[in-house]
Motif scaffolding. Sequence first.
Motif, PDB file in Angstrom:
ATOM      1  N   UNK A  14       1.307  -1.116  -0.344  1.00  0.00           N
ATOM      2  CA  UNK A  14       0.181  -0.120   0.087  1.00  0.00           C
ATOM      3  C   UNK A  14       0.989   1.353   0.371  1.00  0.00           C
ATOM      4  N   UNK A  15       0.167   2.112  -0.989  1.00  0.00           N
ATOM      5  CA  UNK A  15       1.222   3.623  -0.489  1.00  0.00           C
ATOM      6  C   UNK A  15       0.473   4.292   1.138  1.00  0.00           C
ATOM      7  N   UNK A  16       2.182   4.571   1.662  1.00  0.00           N
ATOM      8  CA  UNK A  16       1.708   5.205   2.800  1.00  0.00           C
ATOM      9  C   UNK A  16       1.121   6.121   3.355  1.00  0.00           C
ATOM     10  N   UNK A  21      -9.792   2.177   1.689  1.00  0.00           N
ATOM     11  CA  UNK A  21     -11.033   2.533   2.393  1.00  0.00           C
ATOM     12  C   UNK A  21     -11.284   3.833   2.264  1.00  0.00           C
ATOM     13  N   UNK A  22      -9.995   5.263   2.306  1.00  0.00           N
ATOM     14  CA  UNK A  22     -10.117   6.707   2.328  1.00  0.00           C
ATOM     15  C   UNK A  22     -10.185   6.733   3.972  1.00  0.00           C
ATOM     16  N   UNK A  23     -10.191   5.373   5.019  1.00  0.00           N
ATOM     17  CA  UNK A  23     -10.033   5.883   5.802  1.00  0.00           C
ATOM     18  C   UNK A  23      -9.680   6.704   6.737  1.00  0.00           C
ATOM     19  N   UNK A  24     -10.256   7.331   7.887  1.00  0.00           N
ATOM     20  CA  UNK A  24      -8.923   8.510   8.070  1.00  0.00           C
ATOM     21  C   UNK A  24      -7.970   7.809   9.406  1.00  0.00           C
TER      22      UNK A  24
END
Length: 98
Positions: A14-16, A21-24
């Motif tokens: 994953x990109x750091x 899921x666009x979670x905060x």
Amino acid sequence: MYISLDHLKWLTLCNQNITPYTLDKKLLPVRPSITIASASWKEQLKKLENIFVVFDMGEESDKIGLLKKIENNLIELITANGETMHLNLTHIKSVHVP
């Protein structure tokens, strides 16, 4: 959670800078593990002897319980009703310690 390399199908990085899921970031805190991985799947599971474990995501109720011991590629697991199960080590895909 640990996954046997024999059963690992793919690994996606994953990109750091982006949370899944666009979670905060507050809702998805990442805590690096301080556990040192063993050289083999068997050695890693032996570290979990006498600990409550969930094998293969709990898909089967007889794969949840107290990991009593591992000997000769057989896992001795005590289930919720006190029954002793023997599982083949090579058939276990993943283990989770809740």
